[in-house]
Write a protein that holds these residues in place. Structure first.
Motif, mmCIF file in Angstrom:
data_model
loop_
_atom_site.group_PDB
_atom_site.id
_atom_site.type_symbol
_atom_site.label_atom_id
_atom_site.label_comp_id
_atom_site.label_asym_id
_atom_site.label_seq_id
_atom_site.Cartn_x
_atom_site.Cartn_y
_atom_site.Cartn_z
ATOM 1 N N VAL A 265 0.851 -1.199 0.000
ATOM 2 C CA VAL A 265 0.000 0.000 0.000
ATOM 3 C C VAL A 265 0.887 1.249 0.000
ATOM 4 O O VAL A 265 0.649 2.198 -0.756
ATOM 5 C CB VAL A 265 -0.957 0.000 1.222
ATOM 6 C CG1 VAL A 265 -1.576 1.364 1.433
ATOM 7 C CG2 VAL A 265 -2.047 -1.039 1.039
ATOM 8 N N LEU A 266 1.948 1.238 0.814
ATOM 9 C CA LEU A 266 2.861 2.385 0.863
ATOM 10 C C LEU A 266 3.560 2.576 -0.489
ATOM 11 O O LEU A 266 3.680 3.698 -0.978
ATOM 12 C CB LEU A 266 3.900 2.185 1.970
ATOM 13 C CG LEU A 266 3.389 2.340 3.404
ATOM 14 C CD1 LEU A 266 4.442 1.923 4.414
ATOM 15 C CD2 LEU A 266 2.960 3.776 3.680
ATOM 16 N N VAL A 267 4.008 1.460 -1.078
ATOM 17 C CA VAL A 267 4.702 1.545 -2.367
ATOM 18 C C VAL A 267 3.777 2.133 -3.428
ATOM 19 O O VAL A 267 4.147 3.060 -4.158
ATOM 20 C CB VAL A 267 5.208 0.140 -2.802
ATOM 21 C CG1 VAL A 267 5.606 0.127 -4.264
ATOM 22 C CG2 VAL A 267 6.368 -0.301 -1.936
ATOM 23 N N VAL A 268 2.551 1.617 -3.494
ATOM 24 C CA VAL A 268 1.603 2.100 -4.514
ATOM 25 C C VAL A 268 1.274 3.572 -4.266
ATOM 26 O O VAL A 268 1.221 4.367 -5.202
ATOM 27 C CB VAL A 268 0.326 1.228 -4.513
ATOM 28 C CG1 VAL A 268 -0.763 1.853 -5.373
ATOM 29 C CG2 VAL A 268 0.643 -0.169 -5.016
ATOM 30 N N LEU A 269 1.118 3.940 -2.989
ATOM 31 C CA LEU A 269 0.832 5.345 -2.669
ATOM 32 C C LEU A 269 1.944 6.247 -3.178
ATOM 33 O O LEU A 269 1.687 7.289 -3.789
ATOM 34 C CB LEU A 269 0.712 5.518 -1.152
ATOM 35 C CG LEU A 269 -0.682 5.468 -0.549
ATOM 36 C CD1 LEU A 269 -0.585 5.636 0.951
ATOM 37 C CD2 LEU A 269 -1.556 6.567 -1.123
ATOM 38 N N ILE A 270 3.180 5.841 -2.933
ATOM 39 C CA ILE A 270 4.318 6.668 -3.344
ATOM 40 C C ILE A 270 4.419 6.715 -4.869
ATOM 41 O O ILE A 270 4.654 7.789 -5.450
ATOM 42 C CB ILE A 270 5.620 6.136 -2.695
ATOM 43 C CG1 ILE A 270 5.594 6.464 -1.193
ATOM 44 C CG2 ILE A 270 6.857 6.746 -3.345
ATOM 45 C CD1 ILE A 270 6.649 5.782 -0.377
#
Lengths: 524, 318
Positions: free
Chosen positions: B291-296
């Motif tokens: 989720v963090l990777v996709v957000l970034i």
């Protein structure tokens, strides 16, 4: 001026339509994010509508701060001290419990009888106990709870139920438990989470909800921040002084201390950084209490292989370390020196702190006698505060008598369990064993220390199967034996450091059981 | 497909490929991480049989490629699975925690912008004066301060000493808006002030560069005042480098919020991640990291797209 305005007017496409500007796009994006946050918050409201700050208006509410939050509320399937600390005694009760002096006293059983051969226990139940769901508590629930602890629990602490041969209902208020052999330890374990009583008609998802007979029941679990307890409406005795209790979790020790200082909580269950106690001393609005726990901090040796498989090398390491100085340096002098695997609150405690006295010259002689004047060892530390701060002192002391110490850190619990406990890839480690009365388990041959001494095994078996008087004598002898054998070095006993508002009373000085007892707390 | 949609599609394709690669890396890291979730769950004295049984229940005894495909299939259908430890659905947990972290990062960003834009412009416009240099120096001090230290100082002053703001905790905005703002204030300031100091330097240098351009001199010669020069010319032209910095900073703040959540006991995505790592709740760790990777990735893509809207020259190049 007009030219400048024209140059930086709204951007338009070739077909004359206004293209969204950066400002417009930012506004839209911001609006979308805010809308998403509000939607999420509203969605999350059902599961976490409550504040985690202490803004309660009810004067009879209490907030207690802890450092370790349970990962699940189901202690039948998930190990860890945090779950029984919150729930045992407060939400779930056992047939028996420990009093403040560590004696086994009635819980849900008003009395019990032990047969002549010490294999059969007949419990008389305290009538009137009712689960929070409204189901009355009776002998069927006892049979169900003991049977499922024996067969359905997945956590290793339930292995103590292996000794149970059968459990049968004699009447709605009488239960008979037959053991395959006499075991004093079994009755003691019934005061821990293993003895918790569940309803035989229970359909509760224990990972997220509760149904016990204790004075409290779960109101709300705000994952990551707090557990809210409210009164069990069916509790058989008078309600506790504080009807609403909030257990708040702070990973960071400084944040926990600040929460008390700023009024967000009323009690710190245990100060995790003893050097920070100074900020509470001399204040009239808070009081500090210092007692003992059941957490023995060990310099645990690999008795089975490597340099520490030689008793003289282990004894040399014990003699090399000045425990008083070590405790002063790495734990602010807070704690108790023990000398063996027994806290002062256990009935078989004996002061063994002078076995052996610190003597570096003697340590060198022992190493020379063992034929290894400069043994090279690997000290593998879990990344826990007491281990990292004491590790350097231990390394210095050992190197002063000739050891060469290679020190590294492992993530706790997973990395440490994998490398040290399971892989046995270590010579020494520093870790606190916090379970009550854990000497027989920690020094059994198949545990990671690999300590194997038939005499020790004989003593602990004899202690378990003998009379309570025999138990004290034999356990004392067993504790003396592991100290003389230097099966580990017993650095110190972790302190129970509580800080509370000065009007809060009833906090136990010593931490003896697995539970943080909320029922005894009062406000002046 | 119209011509102006092509860059967007290319950007979307790049985003998907990056996310797919990231998923592989995240899964590989979890696979080699020492520590067995079953052993952590069962306790220090657990026997081999019990551990093997729980591993089978978790599905960890299956071959790694099967586990990976199963996980990715769940991700693309928005079924993030259930936690090994609590047995609860992971998706609602992440949604709740993401909302908390979004408030924290969003308000931190607001603080950063409110600090950085005026301070950076002031430092640029007054760069030859003592006060301009002083603002730059102050920014430099801010850059060298870790956010958690700022947090501790703020708590010591505002909570412990003056008792005007809570030291920790979280209140859902709908439950009590005033308490929500009070609880958010110090974490947002801790996160925002440090990032504001970093951003001040970017704003200063971007504005300074524009300030030396001929068109600024011309505008000044036509009689434009400093305020109008800044608002009409300097800020617009300085936006591209500042936007680039902002994109990077958003990612930094998202990751930095992990520490701030710990200091302020905030139940956000960062604290969920740390707890799950400690408990070896691997599926939750994988999901949160993804989720963090996709957000970034999405934030970076958004910044790239924004360039085109801010500066027509970039749009033409694209």
């Amino acid at each position: 001026m007009r030219a400048a305005k024209r140059n930086y007017g709204p951007l338009r496409t070739a077909d004359g339509f206004k293209r969204p500007t950066a400002r417009g796009l930012f506004s839209s994006a911001a609006a979308a994010v805010v809308a998403a946050m509000l939607a999420s918050c509203s969605a999350g409201e059902a599961s976490s509508p409550h504040s985690t700050g202490a803004q309660e208006t009810d004067a009879r509410s209490l907030s207690v701060g802890f450092t370790a939050e349970p990962a699940s509320l189901d202690f039948t399937q998930q190990d860890g001290a945090a779950i029984p600390q919150a729930l045992l005694g407060n939400v779930y009760e056992g047939l028996v419990k420990l009093d403040a002096q560590g004696r086994i006293v009635p819980g849900l059983a008003s009395s019990w009888q032990v047969s002549q051969d010490r294999r059969t226990y007949t419990f008389i139940l305290d009538g009137g106990a009712v689960f929070a769901s409204g189901d009355p508590f009776d002998a069927d629930d006892v049979v169900h709870s003991i049977t499922s602890a024996k067969s359905d629990w997945s956590v290793s602490v339930a292995d103590v139920m292996d000794v149970v041969d059968s459990v049968e209902r004699l009447s709605p208020t009488q239960v008979r438990v037959t053991l395959s052999r006499p075991s004093n330890d079994w009755l003691f374990r019934m005061t821990t989470r293993v003895g918790a009583m569940f309803s035989s008609e229970d359909t509760t998802d224990r990972a997220t909800a509760t149904n016990g007979t204790g004075p409290y029941t779960l109101k709300q679990w705000n994952r990551g921040s707090s557990i809210e307890l409210e009164p069990n409406p069916h509790y058989r005795r008078s309600a506790p002084y504080f009807p609403n209790v909030s257990l708040k979790y702070y990973k960071d020790g400084t944040a926990l201390n600040n929460a008390l200082l700023s009024g967000s909580i009323d009690v710190i269950s245990n100060v995790s950084a003893p050097e920070s106690l100074a900020q509470f001393e001399g204040r009239s609005d808070v009081k500090v209490s210092s007692g003992t726990t059941t957490g023995e901090v060990l310099l645990a040796f690999n008795n089975a292989s490597g340099p520490f498989s030689d008793k003289r090398v282990r004894q040399a390491a014990r003699a090399a370390i000045d425990k008083q100085t070590l405790m002063g340096t790495c734990w602010a002098g807070k704690g108790t020196l023990i000398g063996s695997m027994v806290p002062p609150t256990d009935p078989w405690y004996e002061d063994l702190t002078s076995v052996p006295p610190p003597n570096q010259e003697h340590a060198r002689e022992l190493l020379a006698e063992a034929g290894t004047p400069t043994p090279a060892i690997r000290l593998r530390l879990p990344n826990l505060p007491y281990a990292t701060s004491c590790g350097q002192v231990v390394k210095n002391d050992l190197e002063a008598v000739g050891f060469t110490v290679q020190m590294d850190q492992l993530e706790f619990p997973a990395g440490w369990i994998s490398q040290v406990m399971h892989g046995k890839d270590f010579d020494a480690t520093i870790v606190a064993h916090v379970e009550p009365r854990d000497m027989p388990a920690v020094f059994s041959p198949d545990y990671y220390l690999g300590y194997s001494n038939p005499e020790f095994a004989r003593l602990v078996t004899q202690a378990d199967t003998g009379t309570p008087e025999d138990e004290i004598v034999d356990m004392r002898a067993a504790a003396r034996l592991i100290s003389q054998d230097a099966a580990a070095d017993f650095l110190f006993l972790l302190p129970n450091l509580t800080v509370a508002r000065s009007n809060i009373e009833g906090l136990p000085t010593n931490s003896i059981s697995e539970s943080f007892d909320l029922t005894s707390l009062r406000a002046q | 497909m119209t011509a102006h949609l092509q860059p967007l599609m290319r950007r979307l394709a790049a985003l998907l490929i990056s996310a797919a690669l990231a998923s592989l890396v995240v899964f590989a890291f979890m696979a080699v991480l020492p520590g067995d979730p079953a052993r952590v769950a069962l306790g220090l004295h657990a026997g081999e049989d019990a551990v093997a049984q729980l591993r089978a229940e978790y599905g960890l005894d299956r071959p790694l490629p099967v586990q990976y495909v199963d996980w990715v299939a769940g991700l693309v259908t928005f079924d993030l699975g259930t936690s090994y430890v609590s047995g609860a659905e992971i998706s609602p947990q992440i949604t709740d925690r993401l909302a908390v972290t979004s408030w924290l990062v969003g308000s931190g960003l607001l603080v950063a912008l409110v600090v950085a834009v005026p301070a950076g412009v002031y430092a640029a416009v007054r760069h030859r004066h003592v006060d301009g240099v002083a603002v730059s120096a102050l920014g430099q001090v801010g850059v060298s301060m870790p956010a958690f230290l700022v947090g501790i100082v703020l708590v010591t002053l505002f909570s412990v000493r003056w008792g005007v703001l809570p030291s920790s905790g979280w209140v859902v905005p709908a439950a009590d808006p005033a308490a929500f703002v009070a609880h958010l204030a110090l974490p947002a300031l801790s996160l925002g002030l440090v990032q504001g100091a970093v951003l001040t330097r970017y704003v200063r240098s971007a504005v300074l560069e524009v300030w030396r351009e001929d068109y600024i001199r011309t505008a000044r010669a036509k009689g434009l005042g400093t305020v109008q020069l800044v608002t009409r010319h300097a800020l617009r032209n300085a936006a591209i480098p500042v936007l680039t910095a902002l994109g990077v900073q958003l990612a930094t703040m998202l990751i930095g919020s992990v520490v701030i959540e710990r200091v302020f006991a905030i139940p956000g995505l960062g604290s969920l991640l740390l707890d799950s790592v400690a408990n070896r709740d691997l599926l939750v760790v994988q999901d949160v990291v993804m989720v963090l990777v996709v957000l970034i990735l999405v934030l970076n893509a958004l910044v790239d797209v924004l360039y085109g809207f801010v500066d027509p020259r970039v749009r033409e190049q694209v």
